[in-house]
Write a protein that holds these residues in place. Sequence first.
Motif, PDB file in Angstrom:
ATOM      1  N   LEU A   1       5.321 -17.207  -9.432  1.00  0.00           N
ATOM      2  CA  LEU A   1       4.471 -16.313 -10.455  1.00  0.00           C
ATOM      3  C   LEU A   1       4.974 -17.107 -12.150  1.00  0.00           C
ATOM      4  CD1 LEU A   1       4.645 -12.937  -9.348  1.00  0.00           C
ATOM      5  CD2 LEU A   1       2.713 -14.511  -8.745  1.00  0.00           C
ATOM      6  N   ASP A   2       3.722 -16.967 -12.895  1.00  0.00           N
ATOM      7  CA  ASP A   2       4.534 -17.356 -14.106  1.00  0.00           C
ATOM      8  C   ASP A   2       5.029 -16.844 -14.812  1.00  0.00           C
ATOM      9  OD1 ASP A   2       2.132 -16.266 -14.861  1.00  0.00           O
ATOM     10  OD2 ASP A   2       1.355 -17.031 -15.889  1.00  0.00           O
ATOM     11  N   GLN A   3       5.152 -15.164 -14.410  1.00  0.00           N
ATOM     12  CA  GLN A   3       5.272 -14.020 -15.222  1.00  0.00           C
ATOM     13  C   GLN A   3       6.554 -13.374 -14.324  1.00  0.00           C
ATOM     14  OE1 GLN A   3       3.251 -11.668 -17.956  1.00  0.00           O
ATOM     15  NE2 GLN A   3       1.854 -13.085 -17.097  1.00  0.00           N
ATOM     16  N   PRO A   4       7.091 -12.158 -14.069  1.00  0.00           N
ATOM     17  CA  PRO A   4       7.081 -11.494 -12.855  1.00  0.00           C
ATOM     18  C   PRO A   4       6.412 -10.311 -12.728  1.00  0.00           C
ATOM     19  CG  PRO A   4       9.315 -11.560 -14.635  1.00  0.00           C
ATOM     20  CD  PRO A   4       8.031 -12.087 -14.955  1.00  0.00           C
ATOM     21  N   TRP A   5       5.939  -9.983 -11.277  1.00  0.00           N
ATOM     22  CA  TRP A   5       4.908  -8.901 -11.295  1.00  0.00           C
ATOM     23  C   TRP A   5       5.597  -7.637 -11.858  1.00  0.00           C
ATOM     24  CZ3 TRP A   5       0.937 -10.476  -9.056  1.00  0.00           C
ATOM     25  CH2 TRP A   5      -0.281  -9.811  -8.762  1.00  0.00           C
ATOM     26  N   PRO A   6       4.621  -7.356 -11.963  1.00  0.00           N
ATOM     27  CA  PRO A   6       4.429  -5.516 -12.441  1.00  0.00           C
ATOM     28  C   PRO A   6       5.513  -4.278 -12.094  1.00  0.00           C
ATOM     29  CG  PRO A   6       2.271  -5.789 -12.604  1.00  0.00           C
ATOM     30  CD  PRO A   6       3.286  -7.256 -12.360  1.00  0.00           C
ATOM     31  N   THR A   7       5.423  -4.583 -10.443  1.00  0.00           N
ATOM     32  CA  THR A   7       5.937  -3.404  -9.869  1.00  0.00           C
ATOM     33  C   THR A   7       6.843  -4.237  -8.767  1.00  0.00           C
ATOM     34  OG1 THR A   7       4.134  -3.785  -8.381  1.00  0.00           O
ATOM     35  CG2 THR A   7       4.024  -2.276  -9.839  1.00  0.00           C
TER      36      THR A   7
END
Length: 291
Positions: A97-103
């Motif tokens: 992922l290009d950014q952390p997963w929200p959960t």
Amino acid sequence: MRSHTQPLSYRLIVPNGYPESPDALPLVLDSPHSGTDYPPDFAPAVAHGVLRTAEDTWVADLWDGALEQGVPMLAARFPRSYIDANRACEEIDPQLLDQPWPTPLPDSAKVRLGKGLIWRMLDDGTPLYDRKLSHEEVHHRIQACWQPYHRALDELLSAAQARFGKVWHINCHSMPSVAGAYATDKPGLVHPDFVLGDRDGSTSDPAFREMVAQWLRARGYEVGVNDPYKGVEIVRRAGNPAAGRHSLQLEINRKLYMDETTLRPNEGYARLREDLRLLVAAIGQWTREQL
């Protein structure tokens, strides 16, 4: 036969009148890893020929004889390397992922191998991407492929169970003759001809698994049970033996029917295809006796 298609999702072939026709069987087949329609937004970093090693090549074709016996077949059109229908949709690899997963994401043995919902690498460790994936890409693959496939399978199983009271399901797969370095937690393992998985009896009455195992052994095949493949997400979701749903994962050794380098059928293809047709007939008779 009635055939239904849905872009990027699945191919569904249903016998005429299923499940109400008198020839219908309380059996459903699905092949989640036989898809060969590579979406234009995939953009992997490896050549198409290399990607094809992830496919369950020829598996849906090998089971063709079931359709003539009143058994429907659901097969993915999207490739396994794009999104894996045999994973939970929460099994997202944070390294992709290009950014952390929200959960929070669950701990997953498959993700640790690079084989989560969206693969990070092939069985030999070859990285699939030279870029990171956006959340939008992940959501799109789930909504366009994973969700329609699982919805179609659930509808098939529910229709058969409504007609017969019980339903039996085979989740159809293939496996390499020797496990790759990142394929399972047993790299280098020489596989038997078949491996049957019901998650240690939790997704099916063990009698179903044993009937299939005994039939195959009587035909001269070597059969493993719940090792090294116990069954993954599809049988976990589909199987509920207490409620009359019996789901079995069936892995076929690719050396039985194809050249593992060229992916072309070998001299064993015709025999295996006929044996699977006869197996379906035997299962059909057995399931009718259970109703």
